[in-house]
Design a protein around this motif. Sequence first.
Motif, mmCIF file in Angstrom:
data_model
loop_
_atom_site.group_PDB
_atom_site.id
_atom_site.type_symbol
_atom_site.label_atom_id
_atom_site.label_comp_id
_atom_site.label_asym_id
_atom_site.label_seq_id
_atom_site.Cartn_x
_atom_site.Cartn_y
_atom_site.Cartn_z
ATOM 1 N N THR A 125 0.724 -1.046 0.184
ATOM 2 C CA THR A 125 0.096 0.411 -0.029
ATOM 3 C C THR A 125 1.213 1.012 -0.137
ATOM 4 O OG1 THR A 125 0.162 -0.336 2.151
ATOM 5 C CG2 THR A 125 -1.637 -1.068 1.162
ATOM 6 N N ASP A 126 -0.049 2.738 -0.343
ATOM 7 C CA ASP A 126 1.335 3.341 -0.407
ATOM 8 C C ASP A 126 2.020 3.441 -1.601
ATOM 9 O OD1 ASP A 126 -1.020 4.669 1.694
ATOM 10 O OD2 ASP A 126 0.039 4.115 3.304
ATOM 11 N N ASP A 171 4.059 4.755 -3.824
ATOM 12 C CA ASP A 171 4.634 5.964 -4.429
ATOM 13 C C ASP A 171 4.879 5.681 -6.142
ATOM 14 O OD1 ASP A 171 6.154 8.069 -6.772
ATOM 15 O OD2 ASP A 171 6.389 9.043 -4.643
ATOM 16 N N THR A 212 -1.117 -5.666 -6.326
ATOM 17 C CA THR A 212 -1.284 -4.807 -5.115
ATOM 18 C C THR A 212 -0.826 -5.475 -3.680
ATOM 19 O OG1 THR A 212 -3.552 -4.672 -4.588
ATOM 20 C CG2 THR A 212 -2.686 -2.597 -5.790
ATOM 21 N N SER A 240 11.349 7.959 -2.008
ATOM 22 C CA SER A 240 9.986 7.753 -2.179
ATOM 23 C C SER A 240 9.628 6.750 -1.606
ATOM 24 C CB SER A 240 9.557 6.641 -3.784
ATOM 25 O OG SER A 240 9.750 8.050 -4.384
ATOM 26 N N HIS A 241 8.858 6.431 -0.922
ATOM 27 C CA HIS A 241 7.753 5.648 0.187
ATOM 28 C C HIS A 241 7.222 4.061 -0.997
ATOM 29 C CE1 HIS A 241 9.930 7.833 3.063
ATOM 30 N NE2 HIS A 241 9.668 8.934 2.352
ATOM 31 N N PHE A 242 7.636 2.834 0.070
ATOM 32 C CA PHE A 242 5.830 2.082 0.404
ATOM 33 C C PHE A 242 6.097 1.292 1.218
ATOM 34 C CE2 PHE A 242 9.374 -1.265 -1.022
ATOM 35 C CZ PHE A 242 8.921 -2.093 -1.144
ATOM 36 N N THR A 243 4.298 0.500 1.699
ATOM 37 C CA THR A 243 3.990 -0.348 3.196
ATOM 38 C C THR A 243 4.081 -1.726 2.807
ATOM 39 O OG1 THR A 243 3.795 1.994 3.560
ATOM 40 C CG2 THR A 243 2.889 -0.066 4.835
ATOM 41 N N SER A 249 3.421 -5.167 9.904
ATOM 42 C CA SER A 249 3.934 -3.982 8.328
ATOM 43 C C SER A 249 5.515 -2.894 8.474
ATOM 44 C CB SER A 249 3.070 -2.613 8.916
ATOM 45 O OG SER A 249 2.853 -2.033 7.947
ATOM 46 N N THR A 278 7.378 0.013 6.606
ATOM 47 C CA THR A 278 7.374 0.679 5.556
ATOM 48 C C THR A 278 8.737 1.429 5.269
ATOM 49 O OG1 THR A 278 6.262 2.080 6.339
ATOM 50 C CG2 THR A 278 7.283 3.244 5.176
ATOM 51 N N THR A 333 11.863 3.048 2.628
ATOM 52 C CA THR A 333 11.907 4.334 1.747
ATOM 53 C C THR A 333 13.334 4.007 0.831
ATOM 54 O OG1 THR A 333 11.893 5.349 4.065
ATOM 55 C CG2 THR A 333 13.530 6.402 2.136
#
Length: 493
Positions: free
Chosen positions: A73-74, A76, A90, A117-120, A127, A129, A131
């Motif tokens: 999720t999230d 970029d 996803t 940029s980021h993703f989780t 969880s 995250t 970078t």
Amino acid sequence: MRLRSLAVPAALAAAALGGLAAPAQAAPSDDESFVDLYLPEQVSVIQGKTKTIKAELYNAGRGDAKGTVISFTDVDPSLGLTLPAGCDATSCKIDLKAGKRGSLAITLKPTGDKLVSHFTASTGGFSSTVTVVRSTGGVDLEVDPIDDLKLNRGQAADVPIVVRNAGSETVDAIGLTLVAQPGLEALTSYRNCVTEVEGEKIPGVLCFFQQKFTPGTTFTVPSATPVKIKLRTDAGGPYTYSAAVSAVGVKGSVAGALTAGTGPVLTLEARRKAAVGVPDDSQVPDDLNEDDNIAVFGVEAGKSAADSAAVGGAFTGAIGDTTTVKVGLRNLGPTSIVPAAVEWYQTIRVTVPTGLKLTEVDEACFPGDGIPAGPDGIEGDSHISGRVYTCLPDSVEKGQQALFTFTGVITEEKVTAGSVTVDGGPQDGNAKNNTAALTLKLTGGGQGGGDDGPSLPVTGAPTGWVALGGALLLLAGGAVAYFFRRRRIVTTI
């Protein structure tokens, strides 16, 4: 001598050791799965290049995990994140048997001029995250994953080692390590491979290669001159022991100083030539992505016998004396007791005799018939409560013993004897020696001491929660950091 650092995340070490901490926490039910997830905290991608990272998964439960969903999720959009075949846009599903590891290969191909940029990624309650940082260049060594092995005791196998330079800088030499849990032996007879550094033994072998590792080049250990891993003849089972291969860039001068001597030299074999070469730089920069410098794999051992015999003793002295005793177990063999795992971990139940006020209890022993679901309340006076304690020995080799210290003040003459009872687990077919007496013997005066029984080598027992948590770093963290100066540890779960 200082070698270049190789940071190894604690979470990856935990996965390597098969969930060793699970017994000290609220363990899942017998049929429940418990999937851990680990991803690097930060990934550097060289501008214009594609980078593949691994999402590491481990089923620390006692039940198989079927259809476990890992969600992304999230994300970029500029990251160009691509999930492996079989996943949707996803999320991915994965099946993991109890106590087994798995991984997902995630591809990143950033576009645009955004520097960060980021993703989780998440599954269950975990969880992580990530970078993603754009880089102009640097060294980026990678070690390919290694499949688990199954060996008979005394048997050895070649370790398929593949190293690539995915960066943009040439490395003039690398250090390649093979480290392993006790129960395994790394075998080598090459002049450029050492088993000790500055007089200190290392838990494996460390090889140096003074070759040019140019960008885009992949190297492997030739099949004609392999590096081997051996399952010791006295290794306990059933158990899956862990080993790890890691690579790090070093100065050529360091490699040359440590490989003086006679004998054959192990070399790496190029799989394909580099498309681009760059000038040599003897000052090798830090690795852009240290997490993929290591590949962890397991070596499965079948069932074996290990006779766990209880070691009792006696508190001795007069009323008012302070007296100490050491009790526990000795392993009569013929193989080692298996290390702690999700499936089973060894315990020793100690019942202290009456007539004694305890003043000190071994930090690896906990009040009651079980161990706490968290680290609270096990230090200081709160560590002492009642007469019954559960002690946690480490893996005990044949002929060794694990002893735990209890100290108290003798308060009265009327005494009810105590006992020491060992849970020998599936390896122990002799229950007759699993219990020994723990008594209090009054004397006319003077301070008494404990009776340890026949003298045998003593194996180190864990030191409470420090050892239970620290044991997670035994292999991939502690062993590698033993000869690579550690710079940071990152935990994202």
